[in-house]
Enzyme design. Structure first.
Site, PDB file in Angstrom:
ATOM      1  CE  LYS A 152       1.035   4.533   8.171  1.00 53.77           C
ATOM      2  NZ  LYS A 152       0.557   4.297   7.206  1.00 53.77           N
ATOM      3  CE1 TYR A 166      -3.960   2.669   0.532  1.00 59.38           C
ATOM      4  CE2 TYR A 166      -2.129   3.025   2.556  1.00 59.38           C
ATOM      5  CZ  TYR A 166      -3.631   3.311   1.722  1.00 59.38           C
ATOM      6  OH  TYR A 166      -3.899   4.365   1.986  1.00 59.38           O
ATOM      7  CG  ASP A 224       5.829   3.810   0.858  1.00 58.89           C
ATOM      8  OD1 ASP A 224       6.220   4.342   1.527  1.00 58.89           O
ATOM      9  OD2 ASP A 224       4.456   3.646   0.188  1.00 58.89           O
TER      10      ASP A 224
HETATM   11  C1  LIG Z   1       0.170   4.664   6.446  1.00 57.12           C
HETATM   12  C2  LIG Z   1       0.427   4.248   4.650  1.00 57.12           C
HETATM   13  C3  LIG Z   1       1.119   5.188   3.563  1.00 57.12           C
HETATM   14  C4  LIG Z   1      -0.079   6.186   3.659  1.00 57.12           C
HETATM   15  O1  LIG Z   1       0.299   6.924   4.516  1.00 57.12           O
HETATM   16  P1  LIG Z   1      -1.112   7.938   5.038  1.00 57.12           P
HETATM   17  O2  LIG Z   1      -0.737   8.939   5.987  1.00 57.12           O
HETATM   18  O3  LIG Z   1      -2.060   6.671   5.316  1.00 57.12           O
HETATM   19  O4  LIG Z   1      -1.789   8.773   3.935  1.00 57.12           O
HETATM   20  C5  LIG Z   1       1.460   4.981   2.695  1.00 57.12           C
HETATM   21  N1  LIG Z   1       2.921   3.907   2.477  1.00 57.12           N
HETATM   22  C6  LIG Z   1       2.668   3.187   3.724  1.00 57.12           C
HETATM   23  C7  LIG Z   1       4.017   2.106   3.539  1.00 57.12           C
HETATM   24  C8  LIG Z   1       1.420   3.457   4.470  1.00 57.12           C
HETATM   25  O5  LIG Z   1       2.014   2.197   6.031  1.00 57.12           O
END
Ligand SMILES: *Cc1c(COP(=O)(O)O)cnc(C)c1O
Length: 433
Positions: free
Chosen positions: A273, A150, A245
């Protein structure tokens, strides 16, 4: 669970009912609705250290940690102090601030693959911008992503695999026209042969490959060394950009992120995060060469009214300073391992199949005999059993993510006593799994 409410009305249920009348599903992000596990989501009133308290006054040991940011635990005094100070100076200026520069300096120092960085307000924004940057810098259209990873909810990334390697993905959300995902190729995680084949067919058109370096959005799936190396090699060979990511893994699995653990150097890194310490803050960074394609220096447009918000940057900076204290990751990693080892022992006693994983302060577990390597294997987990375990833990005051595709998080505030209490709850919960 410290129950303050044995016979009083259920305020979580009341609030959920009010919320559902006004907010789709009663929540502002779908997984919070407990749809996968059933039951009533807990409305959180406050948090401290390793704990959250719901609207009924019930306390939970928290392994969600706001889905990753709360690596220091809730309300760490140094973070709260920094936020208070920032609040008194103003909430938002829409102009550059010294704190943004300090945060950029900190990020560049901690993540050697990053020479320049741009701040955003969410991981979604950062991921979406990284994709645009890769396309702009390479002047190519195609993106490779992996099933089960994701990267936020940008249109081009809400895709599942097409029917073959020559075909591109199909949208996983209504409202995303086929044309918008026609350049996104979705491959199987850890499948080197398929990756080779995809680059052989589409190489010259691939702008970038985006990957979760430890896939935390399918619980916890590590790349094999051969697979992650091949991602790097193929991008280099074909002139595509490797986008790692690290929104979840950055400052979570190690101070230098998963890229330092795997020893792979991305072209673009996406962060979120932990970097915001609980405030809306994310980032993407790369070499000076690549980042110079961004506006106002270059032709790739990207912007944000609240980007680099002064309160969010204060929170992020204070958090990044705490995690650099000596021994931080050793202690966090040890505590996390003591949790997963304990869970494994408890499951064995109960005769429940369980495999576990952890790195730094991130962990995963599967009700399977063997660790899965890709999304198809993750999907073999028994959802009903997971739900029983989830509620068994929740009823005993332990909060894990309400879906089996989610990783878990331990914070520096979790004590050995918290882990012991969690394992007591797990031993009891496993009996009915
Ligand atoms: C949480 C997450 C996102 C999205 O971040 P948001 O702040 O919720 O938009 C993108 N990539 C990864 C790997 C994530 O865990």
């Amino acid at each position: 669970m410290i129950s303050a409410s044995a016979s009083s009305p259920d305020r979580n249920a009341d609030l959920f009912q009010r919320a559902q009348a006004l907010i789709p599903g009663g929540v502002n992000s779908p997984v919070r609705a407990f749809k996968a596990v059933g039951g009533t989501p807990r409305f959180i009133e406050r948090a401290q250290g390793a704990y959250v308290w719901d609207a009924n006054g019930d306390r939970y040991i928290d392994y969600v940690g706001s889905w990753g940011p709360m690596i220091l635990g809730h309300n760490h005094p140094a973070v709260i102090e920094a936020v208070h100070k920032a609040l008194e100076q103003g909430l938002s200026f829409g102009a550059p601030t010294e704190r943004e520069v300090e945060l950029a300096e900190e990020i560049v120092r901690l993540v050697p693959s990053i020479e320049m960085v741009r701040l955003t307000s969410s991981g979604t924004e950062a991921g979406m911008s990284a994709i645009r940057l890769a396309r702009g810098a390479t002047q190519r259209p195609r993106i490779v992503k992996f099933e089960g990873c994701y990267h936020g909810h940008a249109d081009a990334l809400l895709v599942k695999a097409g029917s073959g390697l020559a075909t591109f993905g199909t949208a996983t959300s209504a409202g995303v026209p086929a044309e918008v995902v026609q350049h996104t190729l979705v491959l199987e995680y850890n499948n080197v042969a398929q990756l080779d084949e995809a680059f052989a067919i589409h190489g010259p058109e691939i702008a970038g490959l985006i990957i979760e370096p430890i896939a935390g959005n399918m619980n916890f799936v590590r790349p094999t060394p051969a697979f992650i190396q091949r991602c790097r090699e193929l991008c280099t060979q074909h002139g595509a950009l490797l986008i790692i990511d690290e929104v979840m893994t950055g400052f979570r699995v190690a101070l230098g992120g998963a890229q330092s653990v795997l020893k792979v150097k991305p072209d673009i890194t996406v962060l979120g995060k932990v970097i915001g310490g609980g405030m809306p803050l994310a980032a993407f960074g790369a070499s000076r060469d690549i980042m110079q394609h961004l506006a106002p220096l270059g032709p790739v447009y990207q912007a944000g009214t609240l980007s680099g918000n002064p309160v969010a940057t204060a929170c992020g900076l204070a958090t990044l300073r705490e995690i650099q204290k000596p021994g931080f990751y050793e202690a966090l990693g040890q505590r996390t391992r003591s949790l997963v080892d304990g869970l494994q022992a408890a499951a064995r006693e109960a005769g429940v199949p369980l495999v576990t994983e952890s790195e730094g302060g991130m962990f995963g577990f599967f009700l399977l005999d063997q660790l899965p390597r890709n999304y198809t294997q993750v999907m073999k987990s028994d959802g009903a059993r997971f739900n029983t375990l989830f509620h068994g833990l929740l009823d005993r005051g332990v909060s894990i993510a309400p879906a089996l595709y989610e990783a878990g998080f331990v914070s520096a505030a979790h004590t050995a006593a918290d882990i012991d209490a969690t394992l007591d709850a797990a031993r009891a919960a496993f009996k009915s799994v």
